[in-house]
Design an enzyme around this catalytic site. Structure first.
Site, mmCIF file in Angstrom:
data_model
loop_
_atom_site.group_PDB
_atom_site.id
_atom_site.type_symbol
_atom_site.label_atom_id
_atom_site.label_comp_id
_atom_site.label_asym_id
_atom_site.label_seq_id
_atom_site.Cartn_x
_atom_site.Cartn_y
_atom_site.Cartn_z
ATOM 1 N N MET A 1 0.853 -1.191 0.000
ATOM 2 C CA MET A 1 0.000 0.000 0.000
ATOM 3 C C MET A 1 0.891 1.244 0.000
ATOM 4 O O MET A 1 0.460 2.321 0.420
ATOM 5 C CB MET A 1 -0.929 -0.022 1.211
ATOM 6 C CG MET A 1 -1.867 -1.224 1.173
ATOM 7 S SD MET A 1 -3.418 -0.979 2.046
ATOM 8 C CE MET A 1 -2.860 -0.696 3.686
ATOM 9 N N ALA B 1 4.176 3.741 1.014
ATOM 10 C CA ALA B 1 4.898 4.120 2.232
ATOM 11 C C ALA B 1 5.981 3.075 2.521
ATOM 12 O O ALA B 1 6.096 2.560 3.642
ATOM 13 C CB ALA B 1 3.943 4.281 3.417
ATOM 14 N N HIS C 1 9.140 0.887 3.349
ATOM 15 C CA HIS C 1 10.220 0.974 4.327
ATOM 16 C C HIS C 1 11.124 -0.258 4.162
ATOM 17 O O HIS C 1 10.938 -1.051 3.226
ATOM 18 C CB HIS C 1 9.659 1.081 5.750
ATOM 19 C CG HIS C 1 8.614 0.047 6.069
ATOM 20 N ND1 HIS C 1 8.890 -1.297 6.095
ATOM 21 C CD2 HIS C 1 7.292 0.156 6.346
ATOM 22 C CE1 HIS C 1 7.799 -1.979 6.399
ATOM 23 N NE2 HIS C 1 6.805 -1.122 6.534
ATOM 24 N N HIS D 1 9.595 -3.607 3.387
ATOM 25 C CA HIS D 1 9.255 -3.831 1.980
ATOM 26 C C HIS D 1 10.525 -4.121 1.163
ATOM 27 O O HIS D 1 10.504 -4.922 0.237
ATOM 28 C CB HIS D 1 8.561 -2.600 1.390
ATOM 29 C CG HIS D 1 7.236 -2.292 2.017
ATOM 30 N ND1 HIS D 1 7.045 -1.234 2.871
ATOM 31 C CD2 HIS D 1 6.035 -2.917 1.912
ATOM 32 C CE1 HIS D 1 5.779 -1.207 3.268
ATOM 33 N NE2 HIS D 1 5.150 -2.218 2.708
ATOM 34 N N GLN E 1 -10.341 -2.559 2.452
ATOM 35 C CA GLN E 1 -9.878 -3.193 3.680
ATOM 36 C C GLN E 1 -9.831 -2.225 4.870
ATOM 37 O O GLN E 1 -9.284 -2.555 5.911
ATOM 38 C CB GLN E 1 -8.523 -3.873 3.464
ATOM 39 C CG GLN E 1 -7.357 -2.954 3.199
ATOM 40 C CD GLN E 1 -6.135 -3.730 2.721
ATOM 41 O OE1 GLN E 1 -6.082 -4.221 1.607
ATOM 42 N NE2 GLN E 1 -5.120 -3.843 3.575
ATOM 43 N N GLU F 1 6.054 -11.721 7.007
ATOM 44 C CA GLU F 1 5.537 -12.458 8.174
ATOM 45 C C GLU F 1 4.982 -11.510 9.230
ATOM 46 O O GLU F 1 4.274 -11.932 10.129
ATOM 47 C CB GLU F 1 6.658 -13.313 8.777
ATOM 48 C CG GLU F 1 7.024 -14.495 7.908
ATOM 49 C CD GLU F 1 8.040 -15.407 8.557
ATOM 50 O OE1 GLU F 1 8.558 -15.081 9.656
ATOM 51 O OE2 GLU F 1 8.334 -16.447 7.958
ATOM 52 N N LYS F 2 5.341 -10.241 9.142
ATOM 53 C CA LYS F 2 4.827 -9.253 10.106
ATOM 54 C C LYS F 2 3.294 -9.303 10.143
ATOM 55 O O LYS F 2 2.683 -9.236 11.204
ATOM 56 C CB LYS F 2 5.353 -7.882 9.680
ATOM 57 C CG LYS F 2 4.573 -6.690 10.098
ATOM 58 C CD LYS F 2 4.880 -6.293 11.506
ATOM 59 C CE LYS F 2 4.208 -4.994 11.868
ATOM 60 N NZ LYS F 2 2.922 -4.797 11.249
ATOM 61 N N GLN G 1 -2.508 -12.368 7.644
ATOM 62 C CA GLN G 1 -2.705 -12.084 6.213
ATOM 63 C C GLN G 1 -1.952 -13.105 5.359
ATOM 64 O O GLN G 1 -2.503 -13.685 4.412
ATOM 65 C CB GLN G 1 -2.215 -10.668 5.910
ATOM 66 C CG GLN G 1 -2.103 -10.340 4.438
ATOM 67 C CD GLN G 1 -1.779 -8.875 4.208
ATOM 68 O OE1 GLN G 1 -2.653 -8.042 4.266
ATOM 69 N NE2 GLN G 1 -0.521 -8.546 3.946
ATOM 70 N N SER H 1 6.836 -0.979 10.344
ATOM 71 C CA SER H 1 5.456 -0.902 9.875
ATOM 72 C C SER H 1 5.226 0.509 9.343
ATOM 73 O O SER H 1 5.765 1.480 9.890
ATOM 74 C CB SER H 1 4.503 -1.167 11.043
ATOM 75 O OG SER H 1 3.208 -0.675 10.747
HETATM 76 O O1 PAF Z 1 -0.156 -5.776 3.487
HETATM 77 C C1 PAF Z 1 -0.583 -4.865 2.757
HETATM 78 O O2 PAF Z 1 0.082 -3.860 2.530
HETATM 79 C C2 PAF Z 1 -1.984 -4.995 2.155
HETATM 80 O O3 PAF Z 1 -2.853 -5.656 3.006
HETATM 81 C C3 PAF Z 1 -1.972 -5.647 0.763
HETATM 82 C C4 PAF Z 1 -1.501 -7.089 0.816
HETATM 83 C C5 PAF Z 1 -1.075 -4.858 -0.178
HETATM 84 C C6 PAF Z 1 -3.389 -5.661 0.188
HETATM 85 O O4 PAF Z 1 -3.902 -4.377 0.063
#
Ligand code: PAF
Length: 282
Positions: free
Chosen positions: A28, A30, A32, A35, A59, A147-148, A152, A184
């Site tokens: 999404m 931002a 860091h 990612h 979501q 895994e954070k 999900q 995060s």
């Molecule tokens: O973990 C996220 O950033 C979101 O939940 C994802 C997997 C990109 C879905 O919008």
């Protein structure tokens, strides 16, 4: 070279030029270092890497932070370039949901109603719906999740298994600051004092893992984690602290297990988790 595309048509055209194994990292924005670890893992395993940047309205609950969620596309692009991503897909909401919010959404099943799903009703319906759409649009061989966000990751794996989605779901370990705080995008909401309070989460996980290493049983592991959570500055409001099986299935835990925590620090909700190895009771 990293190419930025915004529309489905541009994505389809750019995707068709990619040969070999394609990996996708969904975000999404931002971005860091957490990612960046996903991008590195994708770079290592795939011939081409696609990054999606999309703040998915589906979501977010009505009282959640959709509007204030950080949007930093220029900086994100720089991260993707440095990491050697081939393609960044950053669609507008109207591109992802051209007919408005979808009427048909994925049902995450009972696990979607537990833990995060208890505090955030509909959250995993929104996550799985967008993940499946992005998988259809990007058609990867591999997809990488941190895994954070362990619940999900578990649900995405389960969705791909249950619905025969032909992609390998790769979990990537959590990246932490030197003091243990899990990275995060939401950490940027924390004031300096709140950041200190936020250490309660990783402290609880560490204490639980240490108790397990010392041969303690599941009950004692949880007790140690709770004690460590409450040992710091007041301020973190615990939502849940649970020890479960690694697939998050209900029932007694033994052997490899997962300790998961969620708490509010001021107006910011944080989650974290860690693997724990429970020794057999002799
Ligand atoms: O973990 C996220 O950033 C979101 O939940 C994802 C997997 C990109 C879905 O919008």
């Amino acid at each position: 070279m990293t190419r930025l595309v915004h529309t489905r048509a541009e994505l389809a055209e750019a995707r068709s030029a990619l040969t070999g194994r394609v990996g996708v990292v969904m975000t999404m924005g931002a971005l860091h270092e957490g990612h960046e670890a996903l991008l590195r893992a994708a770079r290592e395993r795939a011939d081409h890497v696609i990054v999606t940047v999309f703040v998915n309205p589906l979501q977010f609950g009505p009282n959640e932070d959709f509007d204030r969620y950080p949007r930093t596309l220029d900086a994100d692009l720089e991260v993707c370039r440095r990491a050697g991503a081939d393609l960044v897909f950053a669609p507008a909401v109207s591109d992802m949901y051209p007919e408005g919010a979808p009427q048909v959404r994925l049902d995450p099943g009972p696990l979607g109603e537990d833990l995060e799903g208890l505090s955030r009703p509909g959250f995993f319906h929104g996550v799985l719906t967008v993940v499946l759409k992005l998988l259809q649009l990007t058609r990867p061989d591999l997809t990488f999740f941190g895994e954070k966000d362990y619940q999900q990751l578990t649900l995405v794996r389960r969705m791909c298994r249950d619905l025969e989605v032909p992609v390998e779901v790769v979990g990537v370990p959590t990246v932490r600051e030197s003091d243990g705080l899990a990275l995060s995008s939401r950490n940027r909401y924390l004031s300096d004092p709140e950041r200190q309070v936020a250490l309660s989460l990783s402290r609880a996980l560490r204490a639980g893992a240490e108790a397990a290493e010392a041969g303690r049983d599941a009950g004692a592991v949880l007790t140690a984690a709770h004690a460590a959570f409450g040992a710091g500055d007041p301020g973190a409001r615990l939502d849940y602290l649970v020890l479960t099986d690694p697939e998050l299935e209900p029932g007694p835990v033994q052997g490899p297990a997962r300790l998961l925590v969620a708490a509010w620090v001021g107006r910011t909700r944080l989650i974290d988790n860690a693997p724990v190895l429970l020794h057999p009771v002799s």
